[in-house]
Design a protein around this motif. Structure first.
Motif, PDB file in Angstrom:
ATOM      1  N   ARG A 205       0.863  -1.183   0.000  1.00  0.00           N
ATOM      2  CA  ARG A 205       0.000   0.000   0.000  1.00  0.00           C
ATOM      3  C   ARG A 205       0.898   1.231   0.000  1.00  0.00           C
ATOM      4  O   ARG A 205       1.654   1.456   0.952  1.00  0.00           O
ATOM      5  CB  ARG A 205      -0.888   0.041   1.245  1.00  0.00           C
ATOM      6  CG  ARG A 205      -2.139  -0.831   1.130  1.00  0.00           C
ATOM      7  CD  ARG A 205      -1.818  -2.296   1.283  1.00  0.00           C
ATOM      8  NE  ARG A 205      -3.029  -3.126   1.369  1.00  0.00           N
ATOM      9  CZ  ARG A 205      -3.012  -4.441   1.300  1.00  0.00           C
ATOM     10  NH1 ARG A 205      -1.873  -5.119   1.125  1.00  0.00           N
ATOM     11  NH2 ARG A 205      -4.136  -5.118   1.398  1.00  0.00           N
ATOM     12  N   ILE A 206       0.779   2.015  -1.066  1.00  0.00           N
ATOM     13  CA  ILE A 206       1.621   3.195  -1.207  1.00  0.00           C
ATOM     14  C   ILE A 206       0.871   4.406  -0.666  1.00  0.00           C
ATOM     15  O   ILE A 206      -0.308   4.623  -0.980  1.00  0.00           O
ATOM     16  CB  ILE A 206       1.998   3.418  -2.691  1.00  0.00           C
ATOM     17  CG1 ILE A 206       2.656   2.145  -3.260  1.00  0.00           C
ATOM     18  CG2 ILE A 206       2.899   4.628  -2.840  1.00  0.00           C
ATOM     19  CD1 ILE A 206       3.917   1.711  -2.554  1.00  0.00           C
ATOM     20  N   ARG A 207       1.595   5.168   0.122  1.00  0.00           N
ATOM     21  CA  ARG A 207       1.042   6.367   0.750  1.00  0.00           C
ATOM     22  C   ARG A 207       0.430   7.299  -0.309  1.00  0.00           C
ATOM     23  O   ARG A 207       0.910   7.386  -1.444  1.00  0.00           O
ATOM     24  CB  ARG A 207       2.208   7.060   1.450  1.00  0.00           C
ATOM     25  CG  ARG A 207       1.873   8.246   2.308  1.00  0.00           C
ATOM     26  CD  ARG A 207       3.152   8.788   2.952  1.00  0.00           C
ATOM     27  NE  ARG A 207       4.020   9.402   1.932  1.00  0.00           N
ATOM     28  CZ  ARG A 207       5.330   9.188   1.830  1.00  0.00           C
ATOM     29  NH1 ARG A 207       5.952   8.386   2.672  1.00  0.00           N
ATOM     30  NH2 ARG A 207       6.042   9.783   0.887  1.00  0.00           N
ATOM     31  N   THR A 208      -0.624   8.002   0.084  1.00  0.00           N
ATOM     32  CA  THR A 208      -1.207   8.994  -0.819  1.00  0.00           C
ATOM     33  C   THR A 208      -0.905  10.389  -0.291  1.00  0.00           C
ATOM     34  O   THR A 208      -0.632  10.577   0.902  1.00  0.00           O
ATOM     35  CB  THR A 208      -2.740   8.817  -0.921  1.00  0.00           C
ATOM     36  OG1 THR A 208      -3.283   8.637   0.391  1.00  0.00           O
ATOM     37  CG2 THR A 208      -3.093   7.605  -1.768  1.00  0.00           C
ATOM     38  N   GLY A 209      -0.966  11.361  -1.201  1.00  0.00           N
ATOM     39  CA  GLY A 209      -0.770  12.756  -0.810  1.00  0.00           C
ATOM     40  C   GLY A 209      -2.058  13.369  -0.299  1.00  0.00           C
ATOM     41  O   GLY A 209      -3.056  12.670  -0.095  1.00  0.00           O
TER      42      GLY A 209
END
Ligand SMILES: *Cc1c(COP(=O)(O)O)cnc(C)c1O
Length: 485
Positions: A205-209
């Motif tokens: 899971r890649i961090r979101t801005g």
């Protein structure tokens, strides 16, 4: 000898019943606005779903009456103009007629040399054209977005594994594979990764801005980190329109990155892929035409009756290499009904229903351009509701609205997060139980809120005005009751 058959003894009687059924269907659809969106079933109705399997015959007249009373009277409500929960579609009458005719023809879309199979292929190609993927791409109609994503991710896995996964299985993988999606991606990806035998941990899971789109630097760092540790980065799942807030990952930038890194570029476009046909919003999906695979959902923004999803695959050979498995009893012949590539070679179903007709008929009836304008129109409804929320006392927009998903809550001041959550859940449930509107809820940036997804061609601005008034009235009522306790 008397043979039993399922055909009626008296076709004239069936014809009469069917005509009456059509009249009721038109009535049901044209008067949907006059009914409550949803209502709970009384106990005696529920009990009628608990009876044992019928061993003997019942007259069709009685069965049709039961369907009216116990089934048609208690719908989920998603064809109603004030249904905005989760992210669905509103169906359409032409699509329903198509489903009837598809069932009347009864063709099995496992494949074969017949018109429905040609139309299945044609609809896939129309969707490909609408999304802008290159000619020569293949695809398949499936039950919905979850399966469309599974199809794409399976081909990604097999293509990037470095071994023949079909023959040798995952046990033979020299290095474990990694998939990447944003922390806002749909839950079906976890199910897909688990089903594919890769394990939930293989899906990073890649961090979101702050816009809740995937943070590209975080993606790059995760991929570099995995390579250093001996994993094989196999696939990035970009989302075009997240369920929570309708955020769009930067498809063009992710396409560049995947190209550089030799990673499969999959787009979950179940909500947003078709924004590609909407003149005012198509900029949001720039780069989608570069995807290796796209999952999209005609039963959402094309409002086809459930079920129909679609997986589009850039490489037809990769698609077939993953799924084709024609057995000797299904050999393609040079002539006759088996003289065509089997459609089950493009997915995991053997027998398939005739899903194409409902999409084909409504696309022809209205034209792609109108569907595009209606996507813009739904997005404008999202903006309209957001404006109403911002102007209303005690209502707060919880996230700047991107498309047609509006996250908001009632906050009269002085309540902590837990109290706000229970107030808003109570408002949501009363809206449902009173038959006024159906919303769902979610958590955005750690805060609970109500969520209206206006994927609804029947919604008018006055429906949204009514929603805002009712939410405020219900808030007063709930808070008043709490004050009296
Ligand atoms: C709806 C949705 C899905 C799942 O599609 P189904 O048609 O419900 O199976 C997957 N991803 C996203 C972003 C969705 O909105």
């Amino acid at each position: 000898m008397d043979y039993e058959t399922l055909d009626p003894e008296d076709w004239a009687n069936i014809q009469q019943l069917a005509h009456a059924l059509v009249d009721r269907a038109v009535d049901y659809t044209s008067k949907v606005r006059d009914r409550p969106v949803w209502r709970d079933m009384p106990g005696d109705i529920r009990d009628r779903f608990l009876t044992a399997a019928p061993q003997t015959a019942t007259p069709l007249e009685d069965i049709l009456r039961d369907v009216d009373e116990t089934v048609m009277a208690y719908p989920m409500g998603n064809i109603h103009p004030r249904f905005w929960a989760w992210y669905m579609g509103t169906s359409n009458f032409t699509g329903a007629m198509a489903d009837f005719m598809a069932a009347i023809q009864g063709s099995n879309l496992g494949g074969g040399n017949h018109a429905a199979a040609l139309m299945d292929h044609q609809v896939v190609q129309w969707l490909r054209e609408m999304v802008g993927m290159p000619e020569g791409s293949s695809g398949t109609l499936v039950s919905g977005g979850s399966v469309a994503n599974l199809i794409g991710l399976t081909i990604a896995r097999n293509t990037k594994a470095g071994i023949d996964v079909r023959e040798e299985g995952l046990m033979a993988l020299p290095k474990p594979l990694r998939f990447y999606g944003s922390d806002q991606m749909h839950g079906c990806h976890r199910q897909a990764i688990e089903t594919l035998g890769l394990g939930n941990r293989a899906l990073r899971r890649i961090r979101t801005g702050s816009d809740l789109a995937m943070d590209l630097d975080a993606l790059k760092a995760a991929v570099a980190d995995d390579r250093a540790k001996g994993f094989v980065p196999a696939c990035v799942i970009a989302t075009a329109g997240t369920v929570n807030t309708g955020a769009f990952d930067n498809l063009a930038a992710i396409a560049d990155f995947c190209h550089d890194q030799d990673i499969w570029f999959h787009v979950d476009g179940c909500i947003g892929a078709l924004v590609a046909i909407a003149p005012e919003n198509r900029w949001r999906v720039e780069g989608i035409d570069r995807a290796d695979s796209v999952a999209l959902d005609p039963h959402k923004w094309l409002h086809a009756p459930f079920e129909v999803g679609c997986a589009l695959i850039r490489s037809r050979s990769a698609h077939l290499a993953t799924f084709s498995a024609t057995s000797e009893y299904l050999e393609v012949t040079k002539r006759g009904v088996a003289a065509a590539q089997w459609l089950h070679d493009f997915g995991i179903q053997t027998s398939r229903g005739f899903r194409a007709l409902k999409v084909w008929m409504s696309l022809r009836e209205h034209g792609v351009r109108k569907f595009g304008r209606m996507i813009d129109q739904d997005i404008a409804k999202g903006a309209y509701l957001s404006g109403l929320v911002e102007q209303a006392d005690n209502l707060h927009l919880m996230f700047p609205t991107n498309i047609n998903i509006v996250c908001f809550r009632c906050d009269p001041g002085g309540l902590d997060e837990a109290a706000l959550k229970s107030l808003n859940i109570e408002i949501m449930l009363r809206l449902q139980e009173n038959g006024i509107a159906v919303l769902s809820d979610t958590t955005v940036n750690g805060q609970h809120c109500l969520r209206a997804a206006i994927n609804n061609h029947r919604t008018r601005n006055d429906d949204l005005e009514l929603l805002v008034r009712e939410v405020q009235n219900l808030a007063k009522a709930v808070l008043g009751e709490a004050g009296n306790n």
